[in-house]
Design a protein around this motif. Structure first.
Motif, PDB file in Angstrom:
ATOM      1  N   PRO A  68       0.790  -1.236   0.000  1.00  0.00           N
ATOM      2  CA  PRO A  68       0.000   0.000   0.000  1.00  0.00           C
ATOM      3  C   PRO A  68       0.824   1.290   0.000  1.00  0.00           C
ATOM      4  N   HIS A  69       2.115   1.215  -0.330  1.00  0.00           N
ATOM      5  CA  HIS A  69       2.965   2.387  -0.156  1.00  0.00           C
ATOM      6  C   HIS A  69       2.455   3.619  -0.900  1.00  0.00           C
ATOM      7  N   THR A  70       1.854   3.409  -2.072  1.00  0.00           N
ATOM      8  CA  THR A  70       1.424   4.548  -2.874  1.00  0.00           C
ATOM      9  C   THR A  70       0.298   5.344  -2.214  1.00  0.00           C
ATOM     10  N   ILE A  71      -0.430   4.741  -1.250  1.00  0.00           N
ATOM     11  CA  ILE A  71      -1.545   5.459  -0.606  1.00  0.00           C
ATOM     12  C   ILE A  71      -1.212   5.853   0.836  1.00  0.00           C
ATOM     13  N   PHE A  72       0.052   5.733   1.237  1.00  0.00           N
ATOM     14  CA  PHE A  72       0.444   6.224   2.561  1.00  0.00           C
ATOM     15  C   PHE A  72       0.080   7.695   2.772  1.00  0.00           C
ATOM     16  N   PRO A  73       0.325   8.594   1.784  1.00  0.00           N
ATOM     17  CA  PRO A  73      -0.036   9.997   2.025  1.00  0.00           C
ATOM     18  C   PRO A  73      -1.515  10.187   2.339  1.00  0.00           C
ATOM     19  N   PHE A  74      -2.373   9.384   1.712  1.00  0.00           N
ATOM     20  CA  PHE A  74      -3.818   9.507   1.951  1.00  0.00           C
ATOM     21  C   PHE A  74      -4.197   8.939   3.320  1.00  0.00           C
ATOM     22  N   LEU A  75      -3.503   7.887   3.756  1.00  0.00           N
ATOM     23  CA  LEU A  75      -3.757   7.361   5.093  1.00  0.00           C
ATOM     24  C   LEU A  75      -3.349   8.378   6.150  1.00  0.00           C
ATOM     25  N   ALA A  76      -2.223   9.030   5.920  1.00  0.00           N
ATOM     26  CA  ALA A  76      -1.787  10.060   6.870  1.00  0.00           C
ATOM     27  C   ALA A  76      -2.825  11.176   6.969  1.00  0.00           C
ATOM     28  N   LEU A 128      -5.895   9.997   9.001  1.00  0.00           N
ATOM     29  CA  LEU A 128      -5.625   9.910  10.438  1.00  0.00           C
ATOM     30  C   LEU A 128      -5.264  11.265  11.041  1.00  0.00           C
ATOM     31  N   ASP A 129      -5.337  12.313  10.197  1.00  0.00           N
ATOM     32  CA  ASP A 129      -4.979  13.664  10.644  1.00  0.00           C
ATOM     33  C   ASP A 129      -3.568  13.668  11.246  1.00  0.00           C
ATOM     34  N   ALA A 130      -2.668  12.995  10.558  1.00  0.00           N
ATOM     35  CA  ALA A 130      -1.287  12.871  11.039  1.00  0.00           C
ATOM     36  C   ALA A 130      -0.325  12.992   9.862  1.00  0.00           C
ATOM     37  N   GLU A 131      -0.417  14.132   9.161  1.00  0.00           N
ATOM     38  CA  GLU A 131       0.449  14.329   8.002  1.00  0.00           C
ATOM     39  C   GLU A 131       1.929  14.235   8.368  1.00  0.00           C
ATOM     40  N   TRP A 132       2.259  14.569   9.607  1.00  0.00           N
ATOM     41  CA  TRP A 132       3.644  14.531  10.066  1.00  0.00           C
ATOM     42  C   TRP A 132       4.211  13.112  10.083  1.00  0.00           C
ATOM     43  N   SER A 133       3.332  12.102  10.036  1.00  0.00           N
ATOM     44  CA  SER A 133       3.786  10.717  10.200  1.00  0.00           C
ATOM     45  C   SER A 133       4.150  10.037   8.880  1.00  0.00           C
ATOM     46  N   LEU A 134       4.036  10.755   7.769  1.00  0.00           N
ATOM     47  CA  LEU A 134       4.228  10.109   6.466  1.00  0.00           C
ATOM     48  C   LEU A 134       5.607   9.463   6.346  1.00  0.00           C
ATOM     49  N   GLY A 135       6.647  10.202   6.739  1.00  0.00           N
ATOM     50  CA  GLY A 135       7.989   9.633   6.659  1.00  0.00           C
ATOM     51  C   GLY A 135       8.141   8.397   7.532  1.00  0.00           C
ATOM     52  N   LEU A 136       7.493   8.422   8.707  1.00  0.00           N
ATOM     53  CA  LEU A 136       7.564   7.270   9.602  1.00  0.00           C
ATOM     54  C   LEU A 136       6.851   6.065   8.997  1.00  0.00           C
ATOM     55  N   MET A 137       5.775   6.307   8.251  1.00  0.00           N
ATOM     56  CA  MET A 137       5.083   5.197   7.599  1.00  0.00           C
ATOM     57  C   MET A 137       6.002   4.491   6.605  1.00  0.00           C
ATOM     58  N   GLN A 154       0.855  -1.401  -6.199  1.00  0.00           N
ATOM     59  CA  GLN A 154       0.598   0.023  -6.019  1.00  0.00           C
ATOM     60  C   GLN A 154      -0.563   0.479  -6.902  1.00  0.00           C
ATOM     61  N   VAL A 155      -0.645  -0.088  -8.109  1.00  0.00           N
ATOM     62  CA  VAL A 155      -1.775   0.242  -8.979  1.00  0.00           C
ATOM     63  C   VAL A 155      -3.084  -0.233  -8.339  1.00  0.00           C
ATOM     64  N   ARG A 156      -3.072  -1.471  -7.818  1.00  0.00           N
ATOM     65  CA  ARG A 156      -4.278  -2.013  -7.173  1.00  0.00           C
ATOM     66  C   ARG A 156      -4.689  -1.160  -5.983  1.00  0.00           C
ATOM     67  N   ALA A 157      -3.708  -0.824  -5.130  1.00  0.00           N
ATOM     68  CA  ALA A 157      -4.019  -0.053  -3.930  1.00  0.00           C
ATOM     69  C   ALA A 157      -4.620   1.298  -4.282  1.00  0.00           C
ATOM     70  N   GLY A 158      -4.027   1.971  -5.282  1.00  0.00           N
ATOM     71  CA  GLY A 158      -4.557   3.273  -5.679  1.00  0.00           C
ATOM     72  C   GLY A 158      -5.961   3.173  -6.246  1.00  0.00           C
ATOM     73  N   ALA A 159      -6.214   2.141  -7.066  1.00  0.00           N
ATOM     74  CA  ALA A 159      -7.532   1.983  -7.670  1.00  0.00           C
ATOM     75  C   ALA A 159      -8.593   1.674  -6.615  1.00  0.00           C
ATOM     76  N   VAL A 160      -8.286   0.767  -5.696  1.00  0.00           N
ATOM     77  CA  VAL A 160      -9.256   0.400  -4.662  1.00  0.00           C
ATOM     78  C   VAL A 160      -9.506   1.569  -3.717  1.00  0.00           C
TER      79      VAL A 160
END
Length: 431
Positions: A245-253, A256-265, A366-372
Motif C-alpha cells: 500500500p505504499h502509494t496510498i500512505f499519504p492519503f492514510l496520513a 488519520l490527521d497525522a500528516e507529520w507521520s508520512l515519513g515514519l510510515m 501500487q496500482v491495485r491499492a490506488g484503484a481500490v
C-alpha cells in the motif's frame, strides 16, 4: 544461559567469517545501496522541480518497469553463460556512467528533463542485468548450510541503506543540491567497481550455452516443474499484489490527521525488517524454510489489514513494523530455498525469474491499492488487501503443499545441490 540466548538471537556471522567474497560483496552492497538511495531521492525531486507535475514523477515508474522485466530475464540467461564477476564489474561501471550523466545535466544552466527518464530506464536495465548474477553468486560463495544466515546479513545491509540512505539523501539534496547528490552516487559506484574487481572469478560451466530465448524457457520450465519454487514465486507475487500500500500512505496520513507521520510510515517496514535481522540467529537452526515463506507472507497481510482497521497512528506504525518483519521472514525463506535447491547450471536464469517475482508484484500492487482506494476509500484499501493477501496465501498453500513441507535435510533438490557443491569444493581443493 545468557550466552545461549545471545547466540539464538544475534545474527549468525558464519558467512562473514567463512567467505572472503561474501565480505567483499557485503561491503560493496552497502556502498551501492547508499549511492543508489542518493539518486533515488534526488531524481524524482529533480523531475518535480522541473515540471511541478505528480504525473511526470509517476511516469518514471512506468519507464523503469519494462527494462527491468526484459533485462531481468536476459540477465538471468547471461549469468549462466559468462563470468558473474565480470557482469557485476560492468554493470556497476554502467551505473557510475549513468550517475555522471545526471551530474552533467544537473550542472547545466537549464537542466533538461528527457535525460532523467533515459537514465531511469538505463539504470533499471542495468539492475535487471546485474541482479541475477549477484543473487546466483551468493549460492556459490557461501556454504550450503549458511544460506539463511547469509540472507539475513544481506537483508541487514539493505535495511541499513533503506533507513539511513533516504534520510541522508534528503539532507544532501536539500542543503547541497542535486549535483552533490549525483557526485556522491558516482563516487560510490566507482568504489563498488573496485571492490567487485577483487572478487574471485566466477566462470560458467564448461558446457554453458549462450544466452537465448530457449535457455530462458528452459529455466521457466524447471521452475514450473518444482512446486516448492513455484510456491515461493506465487506467494510473494500474491502478497505484494494484494497488500503493497505504499502509494496510498499519504492519503492514510491525511485520514488519520497525522500528516507529520508520512515519513515514519515509509520507514516503519524497514525498521521491522531490521529488528528481525538483528535477532535472526535462531533462523540458522531452522530447516523448514517453506514455513518461513507462508507464515511471513500471511503475517504481512494480517499486519497490513490491521493498519487499515486502527485509528491510532502509533498502532498503525506498529502494524507496519510487524508487516516489515513478516516480509523479512518470508524473504529469508525464499532466498534460502532458492540457494539450496537450484542447480548451478540454472541458477542465473532462475534468479532472473526471481527478479520478476519481487519487482513486478509491488509495481502492480501500487496500482491495485490506488484503484481500490479511489473506489472504496483509503482504509478499506488497506484492510481488504491484507485479508485478500491472507486468503491467497492460504489457497496457494493448499494448492502447493510441498512448499509447507519443505525440509532442507530431506528435500531431493536440496540434497542434490549440497552434494554438487561439496563435490565442486573437493575438486577445487584437490586442484
Amino acid at each position: 544461559m545468557a550466552s545461549r540466548l545471545r547466540g539464538a538471537l544475534l545474527p549468525d556471522l558464519s558467512p562473514w567469517r567463512s567467505s572472503r567474497d561474501f565480505r567483499l560483496l557485503w561491503v560493496q552492497g552497502l556502498i551501492t545501496f547508499f549511492s543508489s538511495f542518493m539518486a533515488m531521492v534526488a531524481l524524482p525531486l529533480q523531475i518535480k522541480d522541473l515540471t511541478g507535475s505528480p504525473l511526470a514523477v509517476g511516469i518514471m515508474g512506468a519507464v523503469e518497469l519494462v527494462p527491468l522485466i526484459v533485462f531481468g530475464l536476459y540477465g538471468g540467461a547471461l549469468a549462466d553463460a559468462v563470468d558473474r564477476r565480470r557482469v557485476l564489474v560492468l554493470t556497476e561501471g554502467g551505473m557510475a556512467v549513468m550517475a555522471t550523466i545526471l551530474l552533467v545535466n544537473a550542472l547545466l544552466p537549464t537542466p533538461a528533463l528527457w535525460p532523467l527518464y533515459v537514465v531511469a530506464a538505463g539504470v533499471s536495465a542495468l539492475a535487471g542485468l546485474q541482479r541475477p548474477a549477484l543473487d546466483s553468486l551468493m549460492a556459490r560463495i557461501v556454504p550450503h548450510d549458511q544460506q539463511t544466515a547469509a540472507a539475513a546479513l544481506n537483508a541487514l545491509r539493505w535495511q541499513l541503506g533503506a533507513i539511513a540512505g533516504p534520510a541522508l539523501a534528503g539532507l544532501v539534496v536539500a542543503y547541497a543540491g542535486h549535483a552533490t547528490a549525483y557526485t556522491t552516487t558516482a563516487v560510490g559506484f566507482v568504489a563498488s567497481v573496485l571492490l567487485c574487481a577483487r572478487l574471485a572469478p566466477a566462470p560458467p560451466a564448461h558446457d554453458a550455452e549462450k544466452p537465448s530465448l530457449r535457455g530462458i524457457a528452459e529455466g521457466a520450465r524447471y521452475a514450473w516443474s518444482r512446486p516448492v519454487l513455484l510456491g515461493t514465486y506465487a506467494v510473494d507475487l500474491a502478497a505484494m499484489f494484494f497488500a503493497f500500500p505504499h502509494t496510498i500512505f499519504p492519503f492514510l496520513a491525511d485520514d488519520l490527521d497525522a500528516e507529520w507521520s508520512l515519513g515514519l510510515m515509509y520507514a516503519a517496514g524497514s525498521v521491522g525488517s531490521l529488528l528481525l535481522s538483528l535477532t535472526s540467529g535462531w533462523t540458522s537452526r531452522v530447516r523448514r524454510h517453506g514455513l518461513f515463506v507462508v507464515v511471513g507472507a500471511a503475517g504481512w497481510g494480517l499486519a497490513i489489514a490491521a493498519a487499515g482497521w486502527f485509528t491510532d497512528i502509533w498502532l498503525v506504525l506498529l502494524c507496519l513494523a510487524f508487516a516489515g518483519a513478516g516480509d523479512m521472514l518470508s524473504g529469508l525463506g525464499r532466498s534460502t530455498i532458492w540457494n539450496q535447491t537450484i542447480p548451478e547450471s540454472l541458477r542465473g536464469r532462475l534468479a532472473g525469474i526471481e527478479v520478476l517475482s519481487y519487482s513486478v508484484g509491488p509495481q502492480l500492487g501500487q496500482v491495485r491499492a490506488g484503484a481500490v482506494a479511489g473506489w472504496t476509500g483509503t482504509r478499506a484499501a488497506f484492510w481488504s488487501g491484507g485479508l485478500l493477501c491472507v486468503a491467497s496465501v492460504g489457497l496457494l498453500t493448499a494448492a502447493l503443499p510441498k512448499l509447507v513441507t519443505y525440509d532442507a535435510a530431506t528435500d531431493e533438490d536440496a540434497l542434490r545441490r549440497r552434494a554438487q557443491k561439496e563435490g565442486t569444493a573437493a575438486a577445487e581443493a584437490a586442484a
